[in-house]
Each structure stands twice: as structure tokens, then as C-alpha cells.
Enzyme design. Sequence first.
Site, PDB file in Angstrom:
ATOM      1  N   ILE A   1       0.848  -1.194   0.000  1.00 25.72           N
ATOM      2  CA  ILE A   1       0.000   0.000   0.000  1.00 25.72           C
ATOM      3  C   ILE A   1       0.882   1.242   0.000  1.00 25.72           C
ATOM      4  CG2 ILE A   1      -1.763   1.328   1.198  1.00 25.72           C
ATOM      5  CD1 ILE A   1      -2.730  -1.252   2.511  1.00 25.72           C
ATOM      6  N   HIS A   2       0.624   2.108  -0.958  1.00 25.90           N
ATOM      7  CA  HIS A   2       1.259   3.428  -1.055  1.00 25.90           C
ATOM      8  C   HIS A   2       0.193   4.337  -1.660  1.00 25.90           C
ATOM      9  CE1 HIS A   2       1.819   2.504  -5.358  1.00 25.90           C
ATOM     10  NE2 HIS A   2       2.054   1.287  -4.901  1.00 25.90           N
ATOM     11  N   GLY A   3       0.513   5.572  -1.947  1.00 26.98           N
ATOM     12  CA  GLY A   3      -0.491   6.522  -2.407  1.00 26.98           C
ATOM     13  C   GLY A   3      -1.311   6.070  -3.588  1.00 26.98           C
TER      14      GLY A   3
ATOM     15  N   GLY B   1      -3.548   3.180  -2.170  1.00 35.07           N
ATOM     16  CA  GLY B   1      -4.448   3.591  -1.087  1.00 35.07           C
ATOM     17  C   GLY B   1      -5.441   4.673  -1.459  1.00 35.07           C
TER      18      GLY B   1
END
Length: 161
Positions: free
Chosen positions: A16-18, A21
Site C-alpha cells: 500500500i502506497h499513495g 491507497g
Amino acid sequence: MNSPNIILTRIDNRLIHGQVGISWVNTIGANLILVANDSTANDKTQQDMMDMVVADGVQTRYFTLQKTIDVIHKAAERQKIFIVCKTPQDVLTLVKGGVPIKFVNIGNMHFSEGKKQIHKVISVDESDIAAFNELESLGVTCEVRGVPDAPGEPIANLLKL
């Protein structure tokens, strides 16, 4: 046994990263991100960091591969599940364990020693290629697409399967 409402499954070694997410969640309408990865399931610090970049109203779960296999069919109908895995081997384990995955989005697989770069953000070794071949043989479509509005490309085209 219920069929879980899996909206999308993604391979991204960053988990999960920008992009995941926010962008992907908003585009696909997921309300639950399930990270299926053995090491992350036991790393509270990593989980807390990933939770910081998740859109409001979206829940997260961090399960081992086996726990995912064991509980995915108990998911509520209202859960719109976005599964995120680190490797194609993780996805293959889930599929062989009965998780009903028919499509995989491949977002990022970093280069490291022993891997060859086949796309600007996708590097694979023989184990990855074998896993993708087996996924395809099991009827799972695997497509490279970094961001939701980019065109997708079948992994088979890049691997010359």
C-alpha cells in the site's frame, strides 16, 4: 461457502502506497484493502505506515497467505475487497488455495540481482515467470498497469509466453 466480492487483485512489492491507497481504491470502489503477505501480517510498524496513505472510509486487513485462504469466503457481501500481494508467487498460493482470483493487475516489481527488467517498473526472475505461466494456465488474466487510467498490457506479451 460465500463467494467473496473481490474487486481487484494487485501485485505491487510496495504493497500500500499513495497510488494503491487513494487512486486505485477510488477508481475501483473498494472499501477494504486486504494485504496478503506473510511478513507484513506480522509487522505492525509497516502496517501503521501503510494505513497512513489509505483513503478515508477504507478499511485495511493484513493477513498471512494461509489466513487469507482460510477466511476469504467468510467476507460479508458489503465488503468490496482489493487484495494486494507482493509477488506473483503469493497470488499463485492464494489461487491454489481456493481464493477466486480471475484477474491480476501487476503494478510494480522492483529490479534486484538475478532479475531482468521487462517493463519500466517490472523486473522478473525465473520463479516469477514460472508463477505467471502457472497463473495463466489456471485461467487467471495477468495485466501490467501502473495507474488506473493507463492502458493495460498482458504480461504474456512482455514475457513472450
